[in-house]
Design a protein around this motif. Structure first.
Motif, PDB file in Angstrom:
ATOM      1  N   THR A 197      22.292 -47.268  20.830  1.00 37.57           N
ATOM      2  CA  THR A 197      23.163 -45.923  20.970  1.00 37.57           C
ATOM      3  C   THR A 197      23.278 -45.375  19.361  1.00 37.57           C
ATOM      4  OG1 THR A 197      24.252 -46.781  22.973  1.00 37.57           O
ATOM      5  CG2 THR A 197      25.384 -45.050  21.704  1.00 37.57           C
ATOM      6  N   VAL A 198      23.133 -44.296  19.111  1.00 37.01           N
ATOM      7  CA  VAL A 198      22.841 -43.712  18.006  1.00 37.01           C
ATOM      8  C   VAL A 198      23.986 -42.738  18.147  1.00 37.01           C
ATOM      9  CG1 VAL A 198      21.905 -42.795  15.831  1.00 37.01           C
ATOM     10  CG2 VAL A 198      20.607 -44.395  17.309  1.00 37.01           C
ATOM     11  N   TRP A 199      24.951 -42.726  17.007  1.00 35.42           N
ATOM     12  CA  TRP A 199      26.153 -41.706  16.910  1.00 35.42           C
ATOM     13  C   TRP A 199      26.051 -40.828  15.415  1.00 35.42           C
ATOM     14  CZ3 TRP A 199      29.471 -39.791  20.487  1.00 35.42           C
ATOM     15  CH2 TRP A 199      29.856 -40.641  21.428  1.00 35.42           C
ATOM     16  N   LEU A 200      25.937 -39.488  15.731  1.00 31.67           N
ATOM     17  CA  LEU A 200      26.300 -38.749  14.363  1.00 31.67           C
ATOM     18  C   LEU A 200      27.710 -38.402  14.577  1.00 31.67           C
ATOM     19  CD1 LEU A 200      25.675 -36.708  12.163  1.00 31.67           C
ATOM     20  CD2 LEU A 200      24.734 -35.219  13.843  1.00 31.67           C
ATOM     21  N   THR A 201      28.357 -38.538  13.107  1.00 35.02           N
ATOM     22  CA  THR A 201      29.787 -38.242  13.147  1.00 35.02           C
ATOM     23  C   THR A 201      30.056 -37.527  11.702  1.00 35.02           C
ATOM     24  OG1 THR A 201      30.356 -40.577  12.312  1.00 35.02           O
ATOM     25  CG2 THR A 201      30.836 -39.825  14.834  1.00 35.02           C
ATOM     26  N   ASP A 202      31.056 -36.855  11.213  1.00 34.84           N
ATOM     27  CA  ASP A 202      31.445 -36.425  10.185  1.00 34.84           C
ATOM     28  C   ASP A 202      32.280 -37.253   9.401  1.00 34.84           C
ATOM     29  OD1 ASP A 202      33.289 -35.576  12.194  1.00 34.84           O
ATOM     30  OD2 ASP A 202      34.375 -34.843  10.525  1.00 34.84           O
ATOM     31  N   GLY A 203      31.850 -37.520   7.994  1.00 33.33           N
ATOM     32  CA  GLY A 203      32.881 -38.053   7.200  1.00 33.33           C
ATOM     33  C   GLY A 203      32.847 -39.620   7.109  1.00 33.33           C
ATOM     34  N   GLU A 247      29.526 -26.867  10.898  1.00 35.40           N
ATOM     35  CA  GLU A 247      30.889 -26.687  11.061  1.00 35.40           C
ATOM     36  C   GLU A 247      31.523 -25.568  10.190  1.00 35.40           C
ATOM     37  OE1 GLU A 247      32.812 -28.273  13.427  1.00 35.40           O
ATOM     38  OE2 GLU A 247      30.969 -28.611  14.238  1.00 35.40           O
ATOM     39  N   ALA A 248      32.970 -25.325  10.330  1.00 30.87           N
ATOM     40  CA  ALA A 248      33.513 -24.255   9.299  1.00 30.87           C
ATOM     41  C   ALA A 248      33.290 -24.750   7.752  1.00 30.87           C
ATOM     42  CB  ALA A 248      34.846 -23.979   9.807  1.00 30.87           C
ATOM     43  N   ALA A 249      33.518 -26.191   7.811  1.00 27.37           N
ATOM     44  CA  ALA A 249      33.648 -26.607   6.307  1.00 27.37           C
ATOM     45  C   ALA A 249      32.422 -27.671   6.079  1.00 27.37           C
ATOM     46  CB  ALA A 249      34.740 -27.098   5.950  1.00 27.37           C
ATOM     47  N   PRO A 250      31.737 -27.493   4.924  1.00 31.44           N
ATOM     48  CA  PRO A 250      30.749 -28.709   4.761  1.00 31.44           C
ATOM     49  C   PRO A 250      31.121 -30.165   5.119  1.00 31.44           C
ATOM     50  CG  PRO A 250      30.768 -27.165   3.098  1.00 31.44           C
ATOM     51  CD  PRO A 250      31.920 -26.819   3.939  1.00 31.44           C
ATOM     52  N   TYR A 251      30.426 -30.960   5.611  1.00 34.18           N
ATOM     53  CA  TYR A 251      30.756 -32.407   5.895  1.00 34.18           C
ATOM     54  C   TYR A 251      29.583 -33.225   5.766  1.00 34.18           C
ATOM     55  CZ  TYR A 251      28.256 -31.890  10.362  1.00 34.18           C
ATOM     56  OH  TYR A 251      27.479 -31.740  11.356  1.00 34.18           O
ATOM     57  N   ARG A 252      30.028 -34.584   5.391  1.00 34.55           N
ATOM     58  CA  ARG A 252      28.900 -35.651   5.082  1.00 34.55           C
ATOM     59  C   ARG A 252      28.626 -36.385   6.377  1.00 34.55           C
ATOM     60  NH1 ARG A 252      29.435 -40.817   1.494  1.00 34.55           N
ATOM     61  NH2 ARG A 252      31.270 -41.111   2.783  1.00 34.55           N
ATOM     62  N   PRO A 253      27.150 -36.205   7.001  1.00 35.39           N
ATOM     63  CA  PRO A 253      26.847 -36.471   8.063  1.00 35.39           C
ATOM     64  C   PRO A 253      26.902 -38.127   7.973  1.00 35.39           C
ATOM     65  CG  PRO A 253      25.549 -34.704   7.584  1.00 35.39           C
ATOM     66  CD  PRO A 253      26.478 -35.096   6.428  1.00 35.39           C
ATOM     67  N   CYS A 254      27.462 -38.825   8.909  1.00 35.10           N
ATOM     68  CA  CYS A 254      27.227 -40.476   9.024  1.00 35.10           C
ATOM     69  C   CYS A 254      26.510 -40.778  10.405  1.00 35.10           C
ATOM     70  CB  CYS A 254      28.651 -40.950   8.868  1.00 35.10           C
ATOM     71  SG  CYS A 254      29.601 -40.662   7.252  1.00 35.10           S
ATOM     72  N   PHE A 255      25.912 -41.848  10.289  1.00 32.67           N
ATOM     73  CA  PHE A 255      25.127 -42.287  11.393  1.00 32.67           C
ATOM     74  C   PHE A 255      25.470 -43.746  11.850  1.00 32.67           C
ATOM     75  CE2 PHE A 255      22.955 -38.876   9.791  1.00 32.67           C
ATOM     76  CZ  PHE A 255      22.516 -38.056  10.475  1.00 32.67           C
ATOM     77  N   ALA A 256      25.779 -44.144  13.231  1.00 35.31           N
ATOM     78  CA  ALA A 256      25.962 -45.418  13.525  1.00 35.31           C
ATOM     79  C   ALA A 256      24.984 -45.693  14.368  1.00 35.31           C
ATOM     80  CB  ALA A 256      27.318 -45.501  13.810  1.00 35.31           C
ATOM     81  N   LEU A 257      24.809 -47.103  14.410  1.00 39.07           N
ATOM     82  CA  LEU A 257      23.707 -47.594  15.531  1.00 39.07           C
ATOM     83  C   LEU A 257      24.234 -49.032  16.008  1.00 39.07           C
ATOM     84  CD1 LEU A 257      20.518 -48.290  16.756  1.00 39.07           C
ATOM     85  CD2 LEU A 257      20.250 -49.439  14.504  1.00 39.07           C
ATOM     86  N   ARG A 258      24.215 -48.967  17.318  1.00 32.19           N
ATOM     87  CA  ARG A 258      24.494 -50.348  18.042  1.00 32.19           C
ATOM     88  C   ARG A 258      23.317 -50.682  19.056  1.00 32.19           C
ATOM     89  NH1 ARG A 258      29.584 -51.584  21.576  1.00 32.19           N
ATOM     90  NH2 ARG A 258      30.373 -52.632  19.628  1.00 32.19           N
ATOM     91  N   ASP A 262      20.269 -57.801  27.039  1.00 31.11           N
ATOM     92  CA  ASP A 262      20.399 -58.397  28.292  1.00 31.11           C
ATOM     93  C   ASP A 262      21.718 -59.268  28.222  1.00 31.11           C
ATOM     94  OD1 ASP A 262      19.079 -56.366  29.635  1.00 31.11           O
ATOM     95  OD2 ASP A 262      17.429 -57.741  30.458  1.00 31.11           O
ATOM     96  N   ARG A 263      22.035 -59.862  27.310  1.00 31.16           N
ATOM     97  CA  ARG A 263      23.140 -60.832  27.370  1.00 31.16           C
ATOM     98  C   ARG A 263      24.401 -60.066  27.166  1.00 31.16           C
ATOM     99  NH1 ARG A 263      25.893 -64.752  24.215  1.00 31.16           N
ATOM    100  NH2 ARG A 263      26.007 -66.790  25.236  1.00 31.16           N
ATOM    101  N   GLY A 264      24.403 -58.933  26.560  1.00 26.01           N
ATOM    102  CA  GLY A 264      25.639 -58.142  26.000  1.00 26.01           C
ATOM    103  C   GLY A 264      25.974 -58.192  24.739  1.00 26.01           C
ATOM    104  N   ASP A 265      24.951 -59.108  23.990  1.00 27.92           N
ATOM    105  CA  ASP A 265      25.108 -59.405  22.647  1.00 27.92           C
ATOM    106  C   ASP A 265      24.671 -57.891  21.934  1.00 27.92           C
ATOM    107  OD1 ASP A 265      26.348 -61.739  22.713  1.00 27.92           O
ATOM    108  OD2 ASP A 265      24.211 -62.403  22.764  1.00 27.92           O
ATOM    109  N   SER A 266      25.550 -57.540  20.625  1.00 28.19           N
ATOM    110  CA  SER A 266      25.097 -56.427  20.040  1.00 28.19           C
ATOM    111  C   SER A 266      25.142 -56.534  18.677  1.00 28.19           C
ATOM    112  CB  SER A 266      26.284 -55.179  20.457  1.00 28.19           C
ATOM    113  OG  SER A 266      26.105 -54.844  21.741  1.00 28.19           O
ATOM    114  N   VAL A 267      24.232 -55.893  17.704  1.00 27.40           N
ATOM    115  CA  VAL A 267      24.186 -55.786  16.349  1.00 27.40           C
ATOM    116  C   VAL A 267      24.173 -54.514  16.017  1.00 27.40           C
ATOM    117  CG1 VAL A 267      23.058 -58.139  15.832  1.00 27.40           C
ATOM    118  CG2 VAL A 267      21.823 -56.025  16.519  1.00 27.40           C
ATOM    119  N   GLU A 268      24.948 -53.972  14.874  1.00 29.42           N
ATOM    120  CA  GLU A 268      25.275 -52.853  14.239  1.00 29.42           C
ATOM    121  C   GLU A 268      24.889 -52.479  12.790  1.00 29.42           C
ATOM    122  OE1 GLU A 268      29.647 -52.286  14.897  1.00 29.42           O
ATOM    123  OE2 GLU A 268      29.379 -52.742  16.944  1.00 29.42           O
TER     124      GLU A 268
END
Length: 329
Positions: A197-203, A247-258, A262-268
């Protein structure tokens, strides 16, 4: 303008639940067991127990899935404590402690449907543990220019019926956009299938720790957009492309990965671009990385987020989400 945008993580049940929440209560699907594991011999001592289900129309009018699984040492009948870590149609249980080496176990599963008999199987452990899920490399992001058609969808038709929504949406003239091409690190070891799962968020990067508690991350993000990716047997995934909204004001794009297995273990992993968006100049291909977090191990869950963007991007993101839901179910 803000909107709720559901990222339905990890299983088809998440998409089914989201639809039920948006459109009112619906009957649960009826499931039948299709496969289970582990089986055979030389099973890793940290292996999960997995039961795969498939939907069927040959069932009661109002089915209620209430799965249970027990695991005992064959011969002695000593029970093994299990912790549930999955959801339909991918059920999973993880032994609280490592299994004993060179030991035969008997697993017994029941779906909880009225009159459903138990299904049992056996397996024998080896003497080694499987290496845990890990990442080779770091996230890399490149900004690119692209042309995308503007998409307009009528209100109130995209919540309960995906097909009606897609049929009613119309395309306008292509408009220039900025896309983030996200190159994922390799996913190594772990159990079975690996998905990202990859998320793009601001700040600040998306907070997966908060999303596992049943809601969006706690940061007050104005931008929160997610995409899925899967890995092949060698641990490689295709690049993920996310349209970066203005957006209305500039922002710094941030990206998060998880990345989860199949075991339910995750790394980020995560990174934030060094420059604010939109850039002062035309977005020639540029990369940036700042304050990247070290990979950490957590548990997986469905997650939800909040996004905002101009109206044309609202329609485009909504159509992408509906396509995602259709593909995942």
């Amino acid at each position: 303008m803000k909107r709720i945008l559901g990222l339905l993580g990890g299983a088809a049940l998440c998409a089914h639940s989201a639809a039920a929440l948006a459109c009112g209560a619906t009957n649960e699907p009826f499931y039948v067991r299709s496969e289970q594991g582990p089986t055979g011999g030389d099973v890793p001592l940290n292996a999960p127990l997995v039961v795969e289900l498939t939907e069927s129309t040959d069932g009661p009018a109002e089915p209620h899935l209430s799965p249970r699984l027990t695991l005992v040492i064959q011969g002695s009948g000593e029970a093994v404590e299990l912790g549930p870590a999955g959801s339909a149609p991918h059920l999973m249980w993880v032994p609280v402690e490592s299994l004993s080496p060179s030991t035969t176990y008997e697993a017994r599963f029941n779906s909880g449907y009225e009159g459903e008999p138990d299904h049992s199987w056996e397996f024998t452990t080896g003497r080694e543990r499987q290496a845990p899920l890990s990442l080779e490399g770091k996230l890399e992001v490149t900004l690119e220019t692209a042309m995308e058609p503007s998409i307009v969808c009528p209100p109130n038709r995209c919540v309960c019926n995906v097909n009606d929504c897609l049929a009613a949406c119309r395309s306008g003239a292509p408009t220039p956009v900025t896309r983030a091409r996200v190159k994922l690190p390799r996913a190594l070891s772990g159990f079975g299938r690996r998905a990202a799962t990859v998320w793009l968020t601001d700040g600040t990067p998306y907070d997966f720790a908060e999303s596992t508690k049943g809601g969006p991350d706690s940061e007050p993000h104005e931008v929160s957009l997610g995409e899925y990716a899967t890995f092949d047997d060698d641990g490689n995934a295709q690049d993920v492309r996310i349209t970066v909204p203005e957006e209305a004001a500039p922002y710094r794009p941030c990206f998060a990965l998880r990345v989860s297995d199949d075991r339910g273990d995750s790394v980020e992993d995560s990174l934030c671009l060094s420059e604010a968006f939109p850039l002062a100049d035309e977005p020639a291909p540029a990369t940036g990385q700042e304050e990247a977090q070290e990979p950490s191990t957590t548990s997986s869950a469905c997650s939800f987020g909040i996004a905002s963007s101009p109206s044309s991007q609202v329609a485009l993101a909504l159509l992408g989400l509906l396509t995602l839901v259709r593909r995942r179910r």
